[in-house]
Scaffold this motif. Structure first.
Motif, mmCIF file in Angstrom:
data_model
loop_
_atom_site.group_PDB
_atom_site.id
_atom_site.type_symbol
_atom_site.label_atom_id
_atom_site.label_comp_id
_atom_site.label_asym_id
_atom_site.label_seq_id
_atom_site.Cartn_x
_atom_site.Cartn_y
_atom_site.Cartn_z
ATOM 1 N N LYS A 195 19.875 7.998 -18.016
ATOM 2 C CA LYS A 195 19.817 9.242 -17.247
ATOM 3 C C LYS A 195 18.620 9.284 -16.293
ATOM 4 C CE LYS A 195 17.077 11.974 -20.534
ATOM 5 N NZ LYS A 195 17.029 13.207 -21.344
ATOM 6 N N HIS A 196 17.781 8.239 -16.321
ATOM 7 C CA HIS A 196 16.557 8.246 -15.519
ATOM 8 C C HIS A 196 16.797 7.747 -14.093
ATOM 9 C CE1 HIS A 196 13.874 8.590 -19.187
ATOM 10 N NE2 HIS A 196 13.291 9.402 -18.316
ATOM 11 N N LEU A 197 15.963 8.251 -13.198
ATOM 12 C CA LEU A 197 15.832 7.750 -11.830
ATOM 13 C C LEU A 197 14.436 7.151 -11.689
ATOM 14 C CD1 LEU A 197 17.249 10.839 -9.880
ATOM 15 C CD2 LEU A 197 18.436 8.678 -10.216
ATOM 16 N N ILE A 198 14.360 5.940 -11.164
ATOM 17 C CA ILE A 198 13.073 5.302 -10.872
ATOM 18 C C ILE A 198 12.849 5.385 -9.367
ATOM 19 C CG2 ILE A 198 11.669 3.218 -11.051
ATOM 20 C CD1 ILE A 198 12.455 4.288 -13.741
ATOM 21 N N ARG A 199 11.711 5.918 -8.956
ATOM 22 C CA ARG A 199 11.418 6.072 -7.522
ATOM 23 C C ARG A 199 10.265 5.175 -7.107
ATOM 24 N NH1 ARG A 199 10.084 11.953 -4.986
ATOM 25 N NH2 ARG A 199 7.897 11.315 -4.925
ATOM 26 N N LEU A 200 10.420 4.565 -5.950
ATOM 27 C CA LEU A 200 9.366 3.750 -5.346
ATOM 28 C C LEU A 200 9.007 4.381 -4.004
ATOM 29 C CD1 LEU A 200 9.288 -0.125 -4.976
ATOM 30 C CD2 LEU A 200 8.793 1.344 -3.046
ATOM 31 N N ASP A 201 7.732 4.665 -3.816
ATOM 32 C CA ASP A 201 7.223 5.173 -2.538
ATOM 33 C C ASP A 201 6.258 4.160 -1.956
ATOM 34 O OD1 ASP A 201 8.034 8.204 -2.104
ATOM 35 O OD2 ASP A 201 7.636 7.963 -4.248
ATOM 36 N N ALA A 202 6.380 3.881 -0.663
ATOM 37 C CA ALA A 202 5.522 2.881 -0.017
ATOM 38 C C ALA A 202 5.116 3.352 1.371
ATOM 39 C CB ALA A 202 6.242 1.538 0.074
ATOM 40 N N ILE A 203 3.922 2.979 1.764
ATOM 41 C CA ILE A 203 3.460 3.160 3.143
ATOM 42 C C ILE A 203 3.285 1.760 3.716
ATOM 43 C CG2 ILE A 203 1.633 4.048 4.635
ATOM 44 C CD1 ILE A 203 1.066 6.184 2.577
ATOM 45 N N VAL A 204 4.096 1.439 4.727
ATOM 46 C CA VAL A 204 4.190 0.065 5.229
ATOM 47 C C VAL A 204 3.874 0.019 6.719
ATOM 48 C CG1 VAL A 204 5.655 -1.982 5.397
ATOM 49 C CG2 VAL A 204 6.009 -0.354 3.524
ATOM 50 N N GLU A 205 3.050 -0.945 7.100
ATOM 51 C CA GLU A 205 2.799 -1.244 8.507
ATOM 52 C C GLU A 205 3.195 -2.703 8.752
ATOM 53 O OE1 GLU A 205 -1.319 -0.639 9.192
ATOM 54 O OE2 GLU A 205 -1.299 1.486 8.645
ATOM 55 N N MET A 206 3.706 -2.990 9.946
ATOM 56 C CA MET A 206 4.073 -4.370 10.255
ATOM 57 C C MET A 206 3.923 -4.631 11.742
ATOM 58 S SD MET A 206 8.197 -4.045 9.656
ATOM 59 C CE MET A 206 7.918 -3.355 8.024
ATOM 60 N N GLU A 207 3.673 -5.882 12.087
ATOM 61 C CA GLU A 207 3.549 -6.249 13.500
ATOM 62 C C GLU A 207 4.901 -6.224 14.192
ATOM 63 O OE1 GLU A 207 1.622 -10.046 13.614
ATOM 64 O OE2 GLU A 207 -0.364 -9.147 13.844
ATOM 65 N N ARG A 208 5.906 -6.783 13.534
ATOM 66 C CA ARG A 208 7.258 -6.839 14.091
ATOM 67 C C ARG A 208 8.240 -6.326 13.047
ATOM 68 N NH1 ARG A 208 9.640 -11.211 14.884
ATOM 69 N NH2 ARG A 208 8.420 -12.602 13.551
ATOM 70 N N PRO A 209 9.335 -5.725 13.467
ATOM 71 C CA PRO A 209 10.307 -5.217 12.492
ATOM 72 C C PRO A 209 10.865 -6.333 11.613
ATOM 73 C CG PRO A 209 10.742 -4.336 14.692
ATOM 74 C CD PRO A 209 9.717 -5.415 14.862
ATOM 75 N N LEU A 210 11.027 -6.045 10.347
ATOM 76 C CA LEU A 210 11.702 -6.957 9.428
ATOM 77 C C LEU A 210 12.296 -6.140 8.302
ATOM 78 C CD1 LEU A 210 9.351 -8.980 7.056
ATOM 79 C CD2 LEU A 210 8.742 -6.775 8.048
ATOM 80 N N GLU A 211 13.214 -6.748 7.574
ATOM 81 C CA GLU A 211 13.860 -6.061 6.466
ATOM 82 C C GLU A 211 13.093 -6.342 5.175
ATOM 83 O OE1 GLU A 211 17.751 -7.847 6.806
ATOM 84 O OE2 GLU A 211 18.562 -5.999 7.677
ATOM 85 N N ILE A 212 12.883 -5.280 4.394
ATOM 86 C CA ILE A 212 12.261 -5.411 3.078
ATOM 87 C C ILE A 212 13.198 -4.770 2.058
ATOM 88 C CG2 ILE A 212 10.267 -4.900 1.630
ATOM 89 C CD1 ILE A 212 8.576 -4.651 4.128
ATOM 90 N N PHE A 213 13.540 -5.533 1.028
ATOM 91 C CA PHE A 213 14.392 -5.034 -0.032
ATOM 92 C C PHE A 213 13.567 -4.889 -1.306
ATOM 93 C CE2 PHE A 213 17.230 -7.060 2.959
ATOM 94 C CZ PHE A 213 18.312 -6.192 3.023
#
Length: 257
Positions: A166-184
């Motif tokens: 019944k739980h939800l796990i949440r991840l919060d991140a503050i991300v900076e990058m030089e060029r766009p890329l995908e993060i999973f």
């Protein structure tokens, strides 16, 4: 110098000292060489002490406070955590030419399959007023000839205690990058001989990203949970710099229907 000492006498002495060194600096071009040599020696001794004071003061006065665990979390969260890498200084703050399965701190491990690593990892001090995390993590990738690059973060035992579907796990991140890329982000839960995995893509159009893992869609054996970890998977990281300014986790029960 006016900040040294207390009371009018201390302030007067500091002002006189500052005036004396300012006058010596102004006359350095024409001063006698024996006098200049003595002044240089005295200035070097003073500089060492001033540099030490500035270094300590920067560490203590910079925002945010080291060890800070304050961050926005759901009001009904029964567990929340900021990893040590983002909350306190590491004994080894950085790695260069990072080899596969290299650890930075006790809970972060970098995985890749590059024959020749041109990857660096470094913990950096956050000093922006908007930052709540004392530290950030900088990942730099130059030439990349591998098939995968991921950062594994082991979650503490408290994250698994009392865990239910019944739980939800949440991840919060503050991300900076030089060029766009995908993060999973991939949540892994080992229970007995099996491992449940849930993958979510971080929405990186805004600086602050958030994903949730709903355990209701897993076949989790609640009685056999052993360990949890999260993999951050970087797609196409070549010639890029990614800074994770903050990374936090929280857990809350899903609202009953």
């Amino acid at each position: 110098m006016a900040g040294i000492g207390e009371g009018w006498m201390g302030r007067a002495l500091a002002a006189a000292t500052l005036h004396r060194w300012s006058e010596a600096a102004d006359k350095a071009e024409t001063a006698d060489l024996p006098l200049l040599r003595r002044q240089r020696s005295a200035a070097r001794r003073l500089k060492q002490r001033l540099d030490r004071l500035i270094h300590v003061a920067d560490g203590r006065l910079a925002l945010p406070v080291i060890g800070n665990q304050a961050f926005p979390r759901p009001h009904d969260a029964d567990w929340a955590w900021r990893p040590d890498l983002w909350s306190g200084p590491l004994a080894t703050p950085g790695l260069s030419s990072v080899q596969p399965k290299s650890m930075l701190g006790e809970r972060a491990t970098l995985f890749h399959d590059c024959p020749h690593s041109e990857i660096t990892l470094r913990q950096l001090r956050n000093t922006r007023e908007a930052d709540l995390a004392p530290f950030g993590l900088r990942l730099e990738v130059f030439r990349f000839d591998g098939a995968y690059l991921s950062l594994a973060l082991d979650l503490p035992d408290e994250a698994s205690q009392g865990l239910r579907r019944k739980h939800l796990i949440r991840l919060d991140a503050i991300v900076e990058m030089e060029r766009p890329l995908e993060i999973f982000a991939r949540l892994n839960i080992r229970h007995g001989p099996n491992t449940e995995q849930i993958v979510r893509e971080l929405p990186l159009k805004a600086e602050e990203s958030r994903v949730e893992f709903d355990l209701a869609y897993t076949r989790l054996n609640e009685k056999r949970i052993e360990h949890m970890w999260v993999d951050l998977i970087f797609e196409g990281p070549e010639m890029n710099q990614v800074i994770l300014r903050d990374l936090t986790f929280s857990r809350r029960p899903r609202a009953e229907l």
